[in-house]
Design a protein around this motif. Structure first.
Motif, PDB file in Angstrom:
ATOM      1  N   MET A   1       0.823  -1.201   0.000  1.00  0.00           N
ATOM      2  CA  MET A   1       0.000   0.000   0.000  1.00  0.00           C
ATOM      3  C   MET A   1       0.866   1.264   0.000  1.00  0.00           C
ATOM      4  N   GLY A   2       1.998   1.255   0.747  1.00  0.00           N
ATOM      5  CA  GLY A   2       2.875   2.417   0.802  1.00  0.00           C
ATOM      6  C   GLY A   2       3.456   2.767  -0.556  1.00  0.00           C
ATOM      7  N   GLN A   3       3.888   1.755  -1.305  1.00  0.00           N
ATOM      8  CA  GLN A   3       4.432   2.003  -2.641  1.00  0.00           C
ATOM      9  C   GLN A   3       3.367   2.584  -3.556  1.00  0.00           C
ATOM     10  N   ASP A   4       2.138   2.098  -3.425  1.00  0.00           N
ATOM     11  CA  ASP A   4       1.022   2.616  -4.218  1.00  0.00           C
ATOM     12  C   ASP A   4       0.785   4.095  -3.907  1.00  0.00           C
ATOM     13  N   ARG A   5       0.816   4.443  -2.611  1.00  0.00           N
ATOM     14  CA  ARG A   5       0.638   5.847  -2.203  1.00  0.00           C
ATOM     15  C   ARG A   5       1.795   6.704  -2.687  1.00  0.00           C
ATOM     16  N   LEU A   6       2.996   6.134  -2.665  1.00  0.00           N
ATOM     17  CA  LEU A   6       4.172   6.866  -3.135  1.00  0.00           C
ATOM     18  C   LEU A   6       4.061   7.155  -4.631  1.00  0.00           C
ATOM     19  N   GLU A   7       3.659   6.173  -5.404  1.00  0.00           N
ATOM     20  CA  GLU A   7       3.493   6.366  -6.853  1.00  0.00           C
ATOM     21  C   GLU A   7       2.351   7.333  -7.158  1.00  0.00           C
ATOM     22  N   ARG A   8       1.229   7.167  -6.478  1.00  0.00           N
ATOM     23  CA  ARG A   8       0.100   8.077  -6.661  1.00  0.00           C
ATOM     24  C   ARG A   8       0.495   9.494  -6.240  1.00  0.00           C
ATOM     25  N   GLY A   9       1.225   9.591  -5.130  1.00  0.00           N
ATOM     26  CA  GLY A   9       1.688  10.885  -4.641  1.00  0.00           C
ATOM     27  C   GLY A   9       2.614  11.575  -5.622  1.00  0.00           C
ATOM     28  N   MET A  10       3.504  10.811  -6.234  1.00  0.00           N
ATOM     29  CA  MET A  10       4.425  11.405  -7.208  1.00  0.00           C
ATOM     30  C   MET A  10       3.647  11.911  -8.419  1.00  0.00           C
ATOM     31  N   ALA A  11       2.639  11.171  -8.842  1.00  0.00           N
ATOM     32  CA  ALA A  11       1.832  11.609  -9.989  1.00  0.00           C
ATOM     33  C   ALA A  11       1.088  12.899  -9.662  1.00  0.00           C
ATOM     34  N   VAL A  12       0.504  12.996  -8.475  1.00  0.00           N
ATOM     35  CA  VAL A  12      -0.222  14.205  -8.079  1.00  0.00           C
ATOM     36  C   VAL A  12       0.753  15.356  -7.884  1.00  0.00           C
ATOM     37  N   ARG A  13       1.874  15.092  -7.255  1.00  0.00           N
ATOM     38  CA  ARG A  13       2.891  16.135  -7.038  1.00  0.00           C
ATOM     39  C   ARG A  13       3.335  16.728  -8.371  1.00  0.00           C
ATOM     40  N   ARG A  14       3.575  15.866  -9.353  1.00  0.00           N
ATOM     41  CA  ARG A  14       3.983  16.342 -10.679  1.00  0.00           C
ATOM     42  C   ARG A  14       2.855  17.138 -11.342  1.00  0.00           C
ATOM     43  N   ALA A  15       1.616  16.688 -11.185  1.00  0.00           N
ATOM     44  CA  ALA A  15       0.480  17.381 -11.799  1.00  0.00           C
ATOM     45  C   ALA A  15       0.290  18.768 -11.201  1.00  0.00           C
ATOM     46  N   VAL A  16       0.487  18.895  -9.898  1.00  0.00           N
ATOM     47  CA  VAL A  16       0.253  20.166  -9.215  1.00  0.00           C
ATOM     48  C   VAL A  16       1.453  21.098  -9.318  1.00  0.00           C
ATOM     49  N   LEU A  17       2.635  20.609  -8.993  1.00  0.00           N
ATOM     50  CA  LEU A  17       3.819  21.471  -8.939  1.00  0.00           C
ATOM     51  C   LEU A  17       4.540  21.588 -10.272  1.00  0.00           C
ATOM     52  N   GLY A  18       4.283  20.647 -11.177  1.00  0.00           N
ATOM     53  CA  GLY A  18       4.923  20.673 -12.481  1.00  0.00           C
ATOM     54  C   GLY A  18       6.141  19.763 -12.529  1.00  0.00           C
ATOM     55  N   GLU A  19       6.380  19.231 -13.708  1.00  0.00           N
ATOM     56  CA  GLU A  19       7.491  18.307 -13.930  1.00  0.00           C
ATOM     57  C   GLU A  19       8.831  18.932 -13.554  1.00  0.00           C
ATOM     58  N   ALA A  20       9.072  20.167 -13.995  1.00  0.00           N
ATOM     59  CA  ALA A  20      10.374  20.811 -13.778  1.00  0.00           C
ATOM     60  C   ALA A  20      10.670  20.963 -12.287  1.00  0.00           C
ATOM     61  N   HIS A  21       9.682  21.407 -11.521  1.00  0.00           N
ATOM     62  CA  HIS A  21       9.895  21.594 -10.085  1.00  0.00           C
ATOM     63  C   HIS A  21      10.214  20.259  -9.417  1.00  0.00           C
ATOM     64  N   VAL A  22       9.433  19.249  -9.718  1.00  0.00           N
ATOM     65  CA  VAL A  22       9.628  17.941  -9.077  1.00  0.00           C
ATOM     66  C   VAL A  22      10.965  17.336  -9.512  1.00  0.00           C
ATOM     67  N   ASP A  23      11.328  17.522 -10.771  1.00  0.00           N
ATOM     68  CA  ASP A  23      12.627  17.029 -11.233  1.00  0.00           C
ATOM     69  C   ASP A  23      13.770  17.722 -10.503  1.00  0.00           C
ATOM     70  N   ARG A  24      13.656  19.054 -10.291  1.00  0.00           N
ATOM     71  CA  ARG A  24      14.694  19.793  -9.550  1.00  0.00           C
ATOM     72  C   ARG A  24      14.782  19.290  -8.110  1.00  0.00           C
ATOM     73  N   ALA A  25      13.625  19.074  -7.490  1.00  0.00           N
ATOM     74  CA  ALA A  25      13.619  18.579  -6.111  1.00  0.00           C
ATOM     75  C   ALA A  25      14.244  17.192  -6.044  1.00  0.00           C
ATOM     76  N   GLY A  26      13.932  16.357  -7.017  1.00  0.00           N
ATOM     77  CA  GLY A  26      14.516  15.019  -7.052  1.00  0.00           C
ATOM     78  C   GLY A  26      16.017  15.053  -7.234  1.00  0.00           C
ATOM     79  N   ALA A  27      16.485  15.937  -8.099  1.00  0.00           N
ATOM     80  CA  ALA A  27      17.919  16.046  -8.354  1.00  0.00           C
ATOM     81  C   ALA A  27      18.666  16.565  -7.130  1.00  0.00           C
ATOM     82  N   ALA A  28      17.999  17.355  -6.306  1.00  0.00           N
ATOM     83  CA  ALA A  28      18.625  17.916  -5.114  1.00  0.00           C
ATOM     84  C   ALA A  28      18.535  16.982  -3.903  1.00  0.00           C
TER      85      ALA A  28
END
Length: 131
Positions: A1-28
């Motif tokens: 269930m945690g992995q499912d929430r993590l994947e769903r969360g990443m999809a929502v995070r990208r939809a709301v904050l944008g790909e570029a922002h999430v990619d920068r956060a991931g790189a940092a």
């Protein structure tokens, strides 16, 4: 269930904050803060933002009001930028900040409006408001 929430969360995070922002956060992200990044992605984005009870637009406005009331200005500016993805308009943000003024204080709302104008650009706000 945690992995499912993590994947769903990443999809929502990208939809709301944008790909570029999430990619920068991931790189940092480092080994030190990776557990925190997973926590907010799963908890905030995968558990709360992913719920069906409110739209992303509504959650966006609530988030802006809370961040302004608490004075979390860097996060506030980030979520103002995210309104391009959530559909919250400058007029709706203004109305939310009027609520902030009443319930959290005029200084917080005043500073928040300054950040909104800087972030969205006064010309774009005036155009939307019909000025």
């Amino acid at each position: 269930m945690g992995q499912d929430r993590l994947e769903r969360g990443m999809a929502v995070r990208r939809a709301v904050l944008g790909e570029a922002h999430v990619d920068r956060a991931g790189a940092a992200t480092t080994a030190f803060d990776a557990p925190f990044q997973a926590f907010i992605t799963e908890g905030a984005w995968g558990s709360v933002w992913a719920r069906e009870g409110l739209s992303h637009r509504d959650r966006s406005l609530i988030t802006l009001a809370l961040l302004a009331g608490l004075g979390h200005w860097e996060e506030f500016a980030m979520h103002v930028r995210a309104t391009a993805n959530t559909g919250a308009t400058a007029e709706e943000i203004r109305e939310a900040m009027l609520h902030v003024a009443v319930y959290a204080g005029v200084p917080a709302a005043n500073h928040a409006l300054k950040i909104v104008k800087e972030t969205l650009g006064e010309t774009a706000i005036d155009r939307e408001a019909g000025a």
